[in-house]
Motif scaffolding. Sequence first.
Motif, PDB file in Angstrom:
ATOM      1  N   ARG B 143     -65.615 -76.550 -33.976  1.00  0.00           N
ATOM      2  CA  ARG B 143     -65.062 -75.692 -35.033  1.00  0.00           C
ATOM      3  C   ARG B 143     -66.167 -74.836 -35.640  1.00  0.00           C
ATOM      4  NH1 ARG B 143     -61.731 -80.366 -35.789  1.00  0.00           N
ATOM      5  NH2 ARG B 143     -62.999 -81.283 -37.437  1.00  0.00           N
ATOM      6  N   GLY B 144     -67.324 -75.454 -35.827  1.00  0.00           N
ATOM      7  CA  GLY B 144     -68.442 -74.710 -36.408  1.00  0.00           C
ATOM      8  C   GLY B 144     -68.896 -73.573 -35.509  1.00  0.00           C
ATOM      9  N   LEU B 145     -68.953 -73.875 -34.223  1.00  0.00           N
ATOM     10  CA  LEU B 145     -69.391 -72.841 -33.287  1.00  0.00           C
ATOM     11  C   LEU B 145     -68.449 -71.648 -33.317  1.00  0.00           C
ATOM     12  CD1 LEU B 145     -70.582 -74.679 -30.067  1.00  0.00           C
ATOM     13  CD2 LEU B 145     -71.857 -73.061 -31.430  1.00  0.00           C
ATOM     14  N   ARG B 214     -71.661 -71.968 -24.035  1.00  0.00           N
ATOM     15  CA  ARG B 214     -73.034 -71.511 -24.237  1.00  0.00           C
ATOM     16  C   ARG B 214     -73.137 -70.039 -24.610  1.00  0.00           C
ATOM     17  NH1 ARG B 214     -75.785 -71.393 -18.278  1.00  0.00           N
ATOM     18  NH2 ARG B 214     -74.660 -69.605 -17.500  1.00  0.00           N
ATOM     19  N   ASP B 215     -72.201 -69.250 -24.105  1.00  0.00           N
ATOM     20  CA  ASP B 215     -72.323 -67.825 -24.405  1.00  0.00           C
ATOM     21  C   ASP B 215     -72.099 -67.511 -25.876  1.00  0.00           C
ATOM     22  OD1 ASP B 215     -73.064 -67.256 -21.911  1.00  0.00           O
ATOM     23  OD2 ASP B 215     -71.080 -66.649 -21.204  1.00  0.00           O
ATOM     24  N   LEU B 216     -71.383 -68.408 -26.552  1.00  0.00           N
ATOM     25  CA  LEU B 216     -71.223 -68.196 -27.996  1.00  0.00           C
ATOM     26  C   LEU B 216     -72.591 -68.213 -28.659  1.00  0.00           C
ATOM     27  CD1 LEU B 216     -68.191 -70.502 -28.885  1.00  0.00           C
ATOM     28  CD2 LEU B 216     -68.187 -68.070 -28.400  1.00  0.00           C
ATOM     29  N   VAL B 217     -73.431 -69.137 -28.200  1.00  0.00           N
ATOM     30  CA  VAL B 217     -74.770 -69.247 -28.783  1.00  0.00           C
ATOM     31  C   VAL B 217     -75.648 -68.096 -28.310  1.00  0.00           C
ATOM     32  CG1 VAL B 217     -76.757 -70.762 -29.054  1.00  0.00           C
ATOM     33  CG2 VAL B 217     -74.496 -71.743 -28.728  1.00  0.00           C
ATOM     34  N   CYS B 262     -81.964 -66.743 -21.539  1.00  0.00           N
ATOM     35  CA  CYS B 262     -81.471 -65.664 -22.400  1.00  0.00           C
ATOM     36  C   CYS B 262     -82.627 -64.839 -22.938  1.00  0.00           C
ATOM     37  CB  CYS B 262     -80.702 -66.230 -23.583  1.00  0.00           C
ATOM     38  SG  CYS B 262     -78.988 -66.499 -23.224  1.00  0.00           S
ATOM     39  N   ILE B 263     -83.606 -65.521 -23.462  1.00  0.00           N
ATOM     40  CA  ILE B 263     -84.735 -64.805 -24.061  1.00  0.00           C
ATOM     41  C   ILE B 263     -85.330 -63.863 -23.027  1.00  0.00           C
ATOM     42  CG2 ILE B 263     -87.082 -65.081 -24.942  1.00  0.00           C
ATOM     43  CD1 ILE B 263     -86.217 -67.773 -26.091  1.00  0.00           C
TER      44      ILE B 263
END
Lengths: 302, 791
Positions: B143-145, B214-217, B262-263
Amino acid sequence: MNFLLGAFKPACNISITFTDGKNRKQVPIKKDNGQIVMNPLFQSQETIAGKIHIDPYQGKKVEHNGVKVELLGQIEMYFDRGNFYDFTSLVRELDVPGEIYERKTYPFEFSSVEMPYETYNGVNVRLRYVLKVTVTRGYAGSIVEYQDFVVRNYVPPPPINNSIKMEVGIEDCLHIEFEYNKSKYHLKDVILGKIYFLLVRIKIKNMDLEIRRRESTGAGANTHVETETLAKFELMDGAPVRGESIPVRVFLTPYDLTPTHTNINNKFSVKYYLNLVLVDEEDRRYFKQQEITLYRLKEETS
Amino acid sequence: MRALAGVEDEEKWLAEGIAGIQHNAFFMHRALDANNLREVLKYSALMLSELRTSKLSPQKYYDLYMRAFDQLRQLEIFFKDESRHGLPVVDLYELVQHAGNILPRMYLLCTVGSVYIKSKQAPSKDVLKDLVEMCRGVQHPIRGLFLRSYLAQVSRDKLPEIGSDYEGDANTVMDAVEFVLQNFTEMNKLWVRIQHQGPGTVREKQEKERNELRDLVGKNLHVLGQIEGVDLEMYKETVLPRVLEQVVNCKDKLAQYYLMECIIQVFPDEYHLQTLEALLAACTQLMPTVDTKIVLTQLMDRLSNYAASSPDVLHEFLQVEAFAKLSNAIGKVIDTQLEMPIVGAMTLFVSLLTFTLRVHPDRLDYVDQVLGACVVKLSSVPKLEDSRAMKQVVALLSAPLEKYSDIVTALTLSNYPRVMDHLDDGTNKVMAMLIIQSIMKNDTCISTADKVEVLFELIKGLIKDLDGTNVEELDEEDFQEEQNSVARLIHMLDNEEPEEMLKIIYVVRKHLMTGGPQRLPFTVPPLVFSAVRLVRQLEAQGGNIAGEDVPATLRKIFQILNQTIEALSSVPCPELALRLYLQCAEAASDCDLEPVAYEFFTQAFILYEEEIADSKAQVTAIHLIVGTLQRINVFGVENRDTLTHKATGYSARLLKKPDQCRAVYACSHLFWVDDPEGIKDGERVLLCLRRALRIANAAQQMVNATRGSSGPVTLFVEILNKYIYFFEKGNPHITPSDIQSLIELINTEMLSDNGNTTIHSDPFFSSTLRYIRFQKQKGGVMGEKYDSIKL
């Protein structure tokens, strides 16, 4: 009951109007039967003045032994219903015994009335202010009319208002530190703070902040305490981990709160508490209750 | 709870959730149409309460979220229009916070917050800061994500970045960055936390679910990469350290791997270059289970591409000492991650090497350093058996070849052969082939003995049998292909300077001689020819320099040649050896080294006598011998006599008559060299030809005897041609009458042969006659000679 009333129909109609009735602020009050009515609002040291009209029906004449108006401050305990304890009682005689043939108007005035207590409608106790007009008659029975009004007293912000900060916990299970920015809040205030989790070994489901009102009536052995939860505000959803800090921001406006009342006329007290409740996945509740003081701050706009 | 639920239940719950959203959305829309704020808030909160479910997997939850999201867009439009709800946005901002449940409250707050920023009644940074802080209340990971993802989405176009409508004071970019960073940090924490919830049995499922999230992050990092006004300084000082801190501290392999990826992908190359140290330091601090090599590989690939993109950026690489840093980091990673398979280490080295070759093509020492590190690593493990690792090593070794397109460069790398040593035999050969192919492709000339030595060390897999190789397993075709390549390679070894060339030949010979019987037939000929070429070169120079040691050199070469060819005869491969002897003899003859030439001939004859038994081979050999002998003019009378005598002797002893005949008439040339100084022994020529005629006759008779008809007259015609040849050359012993009688003989033979009228049925014969006629008609000296011949 109307036909019964008809049988013992009062000989006149009594109405009470306040001098500044049209401009005066009206506030809703819940009556015994659950109806909400609007009543004029006063505060201590105000002059309560107005007019009383007595209107006999259909050319009937009203014989009386005198007309008076009383300003009463009453406390009513619900276990002792109907029995009022008057802590304030002022009387104005309006008329000497005689007869009223037609509509008659009496002005009245109680100047700078000391009304130290606020109107209060609780679970077990009620404090009310009322104007009582009595047309005294002999055998026929007196004719009485009541007009309630509301009293609210405003106080300046307290000079000392410390925050509430405390660390609590269950050993090896849960340790938290919470902080509320003040210990005294006015009724339109907002509680700010944070909950800091020092140790979490239980699976917390959510965390709520409850606002609870504790009303205690009577004294000594007869003390009766009633607690109500007025607000339940979810602060956190899910399980935090160690080091997490959860913000608290609770607006008090939406809740039906009164100022804290301490030992009103030795009859009752009303206290408020913030109850921090953590619920785990097995629905066990862990809580910590802290008293806060509520006060009524003078509103700028009114 | 969710873990135990079946898929069907989940579908049901999702359906219920959707129904709940639709139901409340319906009332919300009614309230929206009526502009009834109170009702709108009530039903929107109820609608959002559906998102409080814990029963759905991330994927299903996403479905639900998207439906609520669509509704929130409508709500935002309503909030935006103050005339519809009559409340200043600041009041609205407070009002929505009265909602008792945190999740609906936060969604509403974010929605109003977005409107609040748009209204510009409060600085963007303050509102955002408040929102991101208040979101802390939702600690449930999924839910938090999603909530924070919603926040990220609505705030995306409202960041106080430079150039945006919401740009704030001097620190504005920092505020934007701070906001995104904080949201990122919190989201990552939530994401990581999923892993630690629930029993161990569902760990795998959780990992899968997390991958879906993971893409949300990662999106936050994309946003960070796109914020206008983040310069290198800020990136270096704030953005990267903060992100890396989170990455390192979360101690979660999935997150670490994904975020590093990602970086590397999100931020620009020059930033990576300038922050290489920090980035690499972080790499070494990742969890041991993280596939660091892929991360590093990607980084290096990107940097390599960057370096390749423009030559202008190369100096930046030098400035930051990119190579040293990368090299160090890789070393550390390999040292610390003991569990990393060898293939991983090799992959890293390949990437590093590719990087080096692209960025520092001039720094051979770097390349060598990489190879050196590789050697160290390889030495620490038992013999390579992993085929993937092997492939990586081949790639590693091929890279310099491709880059420099000049094997000479690779030969100067001292660690190159050491790496090759770690390959298994098969791969070693593949690699050796690659090296040879590279040389061939680029037409590289290897011109010093030292380099040749190194080169042969490299390709020794092809040169000789390595220990433990099972010879039988070799594929014949592959083997030939390999050896042919080696043969071709030998021709690439060349030096103008005879002495150096001689050294080269020594070296090559030394290596080739170890090759064993199977290889020698392939490898000796090119060596011999290479040496012969040197001989001829020396000889050509001989007239000019004529130093004392020149013959000495020559003699040495011939010694080597002799020994080399001798090795062949032991294979045994006599035909080949014979040919080579003859070649050498000819070369020796050209150098006026009679004894040497004689020796070679002797060898050739011995071979002929002792080794060549097959009659066909004998025929071929005889012709070769005769041909060579004929051209050689170095011999004195005695030697020559011996040799010619031998040769004629062999000719006459061939098995088949036609072969005999042909060999004998070929021998006639041995006595007549058409050369001012050549021998001209007309008598013996005639003798040979007569002998050939006799043999031809005998052959004819044999055919008659066995088949009842005489064979073709080809042999006679051939002999006739020889007659004509010598006649024309002025051999006094060949007279027109000889020719005349031979022609008649042939005619007779043909008549008796066919018994019919087609006299000139043999085209060869008729051509010959036509030639004679032509000569006669032409007149002149030659014509006169032919005059007496009557056709």
